[in-house]
Design a protein around this motif. Sequence first.
Motif, PDB file in Angstrom:
ATOM      1  N   SER A 258       9.577  -0.619   7.196  1.00  0.00           N
ATOM      2  CA  SER A 258       8.794  -1.860   7.104  1.00  0.00           C
ATOM      3  C   SER A 258       7.305  -1.572   7.250  1.00  0.00           C
ATOM      4  O   SER A 258       6.472  -2.178   6.565  1.00  0.00           O
ATOM      5  CB  SER A 258       9.239  -2.852   8.181  1.00  0.00           C
ATOM      6  N   ILE A 259       6.967  -0.638   8.145  1.00  0.00           N
ATOM      7  CA  ILE A 259       5.568  -0.255   8.328  1.00  0.00           C
ATOM      8  C   ILE A 259       5.011   0.352   7.046  1.00  0.00           C
ATOM      9  O   ILE A 259       3.890   0.028   6.615  1.00  0.00           O
ATOM     10  CB  ILE A 259       5.426   0.728   9.505  1.00  0.00           C
ATOM     11  N   LEU A 260       5.778   1.214   6.400  1.00  0.00           N
ATOM     12  CA  LEU A 260       5.322   1.842   5.157  1.00  0.00           C
ATOM     13  C   LEU A 260       5.177   0.810   4.035  1.00  0.00           C
ATOM     14  O   LEU A 260       4.242   0.885   3.231  1.00  0.00           O
ATOM     15  CB  LEU A 260       6.279   2.953   4.741  1.00  0.00           C
ATOM     16  N   LYS A 261       6.089  -0.143   3.992  1.00  0.00           N
ATOM     17  CA  LYS A 261       5.992  -1.211   2.986  1.00  0.00           C
ATOM     18  C   LYS A 261       4.711  -2.017   3.188  1.00  0.00           C
ATOM     19  O   LYS A 261       3.973  -2.298   2.231  1.00  0.00           O
ATOM     20  CB  LYS A 261       7.206  -2.135   3.076  1.00  0.00           C
ATOM     21  N   GLU A 262       4.458  -2.408   4.434  1.00  0.00           N
ATOM     22  CA  GLU A 262       3.265  -3.202   4.739  1.00  0.00           C
ATOM     23  C   GLU A 262       1.996  -2.396   4.466  1.00  0.00           C
ATOM     24  O   GLU A 262       1.009  -2.925   3.949  1.00  0.00           O
ATOM     25  CB  GLU A 262       3.294  -3.663   6.196  1.00  0.00           C
TER      26      GLU A 262
ATOM     27  N   HIS B 138      13.921   9.300   2.666  1.00  0.00           N
ATOM     28  CA  HIS B 138      13.727   8.374   1.551  1.00  0.00           C
ATOM     29  C   HIS B 138      12.727   8.966   0.565  1.00  0.00           C
ATOM     30  O   HIS B 138      11.879   9.784   0.952  1.00  0.00           O
ATOM     31  CB  HIS B 138      13.196   7.023   2.040  1.00  0.00           C
ATOM     32  N   LEU B 139      12.832   8.547  -0.669  1.00  0.00           N
ATOM     33  CA  LEU B 139      11.861   8.933  -1.691  1.00  0.00           C
ATOM     34  C   LEU B 139      11.070   7.708  -2.111  1.00  0.00           C
ATOM     35  O   LEU B 139      11.650   6.690  -2.514  1.00  0.00           O
ATOM     36  CB  LEU B 139      12.562   9.536  -2.907  1.00  0.00           C
ATOM     37  N   LEU B 140       9.745   7.800  -1.993  1.00  0.00           N
ATOM     38  CA  LEU B 140       8.863   6.729  -2.448  1.00  0.00           C
ATOM     39  C   LEU B 140       8.310   7.122  -3.808  1.00  0.00           C
ATOM     40  O   LEU B 140       7.793   8.221  -3.996  1.00  0.00           O
ATOM     41  CB  LEU B 140       7.719   6.510  -1.463  1.00  0.00           C
TER      42      LEU B 140
END
Length: 209
Positions: free
Chosen positions: A28-32, A75-77
């Motif tokens: 969630s932190i990375l999304k934000e 995970h892969l972004l």
Amino acid sequence: MSIIEKLKWRYATKKFDTNKQLSQIQLSILKEAFNLTALSYGLQTLKMVIIEDKFVREPLVELSYGQRQVLDASHLLVLCIQTKIDDTDITEHFDMIKDVRNTPDTILDPFKKQLNATITNMAEDKKDDWATRQAYIALGNLMTVCAVEGIDSCPMEGFIPEKLDEALGLNALGLSSVLLLPVGYRAEDDMFATLKKVRKPLTKTIIEL
């Protein structure tokens, strides 16, 4: 650790611990963080695809020249740009400004018309170049946030975008991949984790006028 100590701790992780996963809070932190990246004109013409499923990621190793971080990370972004950028994006952006800030059209319209003209007169290849540069801004932001949060990452340009887009069905979404960022936790036996950083002294990289 201070922010500088955390940036010194960060490195391009070559080997991830396949048994460790990021928490939903960390994701969630990375999304934000991605969504809060400072972008030109405030237009968000980028998308971030998050892939956890290893079955989906396994074929991507070959498309990434055998770099196993794509599969072994938690995970892969995948940072993507829109294949089409036009006045629809501008209208959506200014509608959001109006809704969030309650800014009247009399103030917004001149800026909206100016941006419309800028985007309309921009050649398609220039739009792609411009959007790609925005993706690099997002990449840098994500890498810094990862360091602060104690998340390992590895920025990657080494992959075949056209084939990766096909494998993930990104074309149908109007997207084109430009950067990869595997994220997770470094393996204990990654020899690169303990190597000292090699950087020029500040006297050779900073110019003060």
